[in-house]
Every structure is written in C-alpha cells, then in structure tokens.
Write a protein that holds these residues in place. Sequence first.
Motif, PDB file in Angstrom:
ATOM      1  N   GLN A  45      59.868  60.075 130.528  1.00 13.65           N
ATOM      2  CA  GLN A  45      58.498  60.316 130.139  1.00 13.65           C
ATOM      3  C   GLN A  45      58.848  62.114 129.473  1.00 13.65           C
ATOM      4  O   GLN A  45      58.548  62.016 128.099  1.00 13.65           O
ATOM      5  N   ARG A  48      60.735  60.911 126.385  1.00 13.40           N
ATOM      6  CA  ARG A  48      60.045  60.469 125.472  1.00 13.40           C
ATOM      7  C   ARG A  48      58.838  61.756 124.899  1.00 13.40           C
ATOM      8  O   ARG A  48      58.614  61.258 124.014  1.00 13.40           O
ATOM      9  N   GLU A  50      56.153  63.236 126.235  1.00 14.70           N
ATOM     10  CA  GLU A  50      55.067  63.105 126.312  1.00 14.70           C
ATOM     11  C   GLU A  50      55.085  64.626 127.757  1.00 14.70           C
ATOM     12  O   GLU A  50      53.864  64.634 127.833  1.00 14.70           O
ATOM     13  N   ASP A 240      50.909  56.712 135.400  1.00 14.14           N
ATOM     14  CA  ASP A 240      50.527  56.141 134.187  1.00 14.14           C
ATOM     15  C   ASP A 240      51.595  55.358 133.387  1.00 14.14           C
ATOM     16  O   ASP A 240      52.277  55.297 132.061  1.00 14.14           O
ATOM     17  N   ARG A 243      51.368  53.493 129.830  1.00 15.58           N
ATOM     18  CA  ARG A 243      50.938  53.503 128.930  1.00 15.58           C
ATOM     19  C   ARG A 243      50.064  53.943 128.377  1.00 15.58           C
ATOM     20  O   ARG A 243      49.244  53.107 127.125  1.00 15.58           O
TER      21      ARG A 243
END
Length: 332
Positions: A45, A48, A50, A240, A243
Amino acid sequence: MRAYGFKSNGGPEVLEEIQVPTPRPGPGQVLIEVAYAGVNFAEVQHRRGEFGEPDGPGGYDVPGLEVSGTVAALGSGVTGAVVGEQVAAYLPAFGGYAEFAVADADFVRPVGGLPLADAAGVPCVYPTAYGVLMDAGRLRAGETVLIHAAVGGVGSAAARIARAYGAARVFGTVGTGSKAQLAAGLGYDALFVRDEFEDAVREATTGRGVDLVLDPVGGPVRRASLEVLAPFGRVVTYGDLGRHADWTADVWDLWKNNRTLAGYNIGDVARRSPATIGDHLSTALSALASGALARVPTTVVPSSDVVEVHRRHEAGRSHGKTVLALGGHTAG
C-alpha cells in the motif's frame, strides 16, 4: 548505505536499489544494523501511494515496517538496549528495507534466542494479532474465532495465539481452495473459501455462528461477517485488502441483533499507546522462543528479489511470512 526504495508510486517495478545516508539515532532512538526485514501488505500500500507520495531523502521512500538485527548505536536517554545486542523492532514510519534503520526504543526488544530470520517477522505482525484478538476483540476462553486472510502473516499468527488463549475452535477463510490444505499446519479446525464462507460457518457451528471475526478484507466480506456472529459476537476490522469503498453499518442492525463492530490500527496504537506495542512484542518474542507459540517456517529471500516479493504479495500468491535478507545474511 544500500537500501531499496521508490521515487514514484506505482507497481512493484518502481522499487529499486538505492544509496542513501546512514541514519543517526536521535533522543530515545536505537540504530539497528539490519539482518532481515519483514514484508507486509502495508508496504504494498505504501508503494502504491495509499499513504501519500514519496518524500524521503533524495525523494525516495524506503518501505519496511519490521526488522531484526544488531544494535549499532544508541541515542541519548535510551535505557534497556545494549550495543551489540540482537533485537527486533517495529518501524511505524517505515525504513526497514535498508542496511541500517532507526527505531524508537519503545518498539525495540531483544530477540531472546529466537533466530533473527524468524524475529524479523514478529514486530508488526504479532502485536497486530494480539491487538485484534485481545485488545479490540476481547477474546475469552471457549469462544469460536473466524479469521479472514487466514494464511497471511497476521492471520496465521492470530490462529495460534487464539488457540493459546483458549479459543475452542478457530476457522479461517482463504481466497482459493488450493490454500485450504494448509489448515492443519497453521492450527485451524477448517479453512473455507472466502466467497462461500457464510453457509460453511453456519454449518460448522450448527447455526450458532462465531463469537469473533477478524477482518482485514473489507467490503462484502465485512458485511457478511456481521451475519455469521453468535449473540454478542464481534467483528474487528483492521485493513482493506480488497480495496473496497467505505460503507456505513446500520446501528439498528447492531443493536437489534446483539452485534459489535470494532476497529484496530497499529499505527494509531503506536502513536497513543506505544507501551502496548512494546508489551505485545516482548510477549510474542518470548512465546516463540520458548515454544509456547509454535513457529511457522519463515521464507527468506535475497533483498534483491524485493520486486518479485511485492508482486506475489499484491497478487495474493503468498502465504505465511516472507523476510528479506540484508547485510549478507541468508538464514537464521
């Protein structure tokens, strides 16, 4: 020093070997010469984007939430750590994919005889597992537990911890049927395919449901988890992975059906109750070293394989714990 980082957010290919300055420990901090760095989905994450864009030295961010290695230097005011001591550490601000890392002393503990390769997979995973089970989940002896993402690092740790704390039965869910064969080795009574878990849980519990669900997946899985709770059952959400978009729980549904929805976030605990993380880390290292908690074999890979490791994690093709070998280390 050598590290692995990214200058722009994106897929696994943005990770590259880089040279960055060796950090210095500030007040209350410990400098660790890293032997191994654990790999976690939160680092996927991070990469990426996030958690935001890279803003570290030279424009690079270095992932890595947990490491093991040797204490190289101490900042002012640090007590309880000794230069040359083998330790494991949680790094809430990342930085573990490197030859040296700085950690707050609150999150550093001696490995106590646990091999360094195994210890690298403890500082983020096990405090999270203890936290979702005991702090947020309020697990009691005799209860039945359902763990989503059951063969991942936190899931497999939570299964063994739940058993050690008296859970009567422990079930899990996996993304594909091929992973169900791992149930016995990880301490589960059974593993169910996640898309079909509702009926499987009801059948396994003769309609009663489970007392505690641990959910890092979100979306439809989280909604369905509320439907398989026993009276006074709890769903603890701590991630999560799917996503999914956020959703709103119906308070009337919780009230009328005696259900509880709780949350756990290790970063928030680290900010507001750092001693809790340190205590769980100490407990885990001691239990694993003594055999009170069974150890699941750790997969050790060269740090140069970090791109492929991230690719496997992102695709859901990993299970158990993977650690990167740094500083010339290859095994325990």
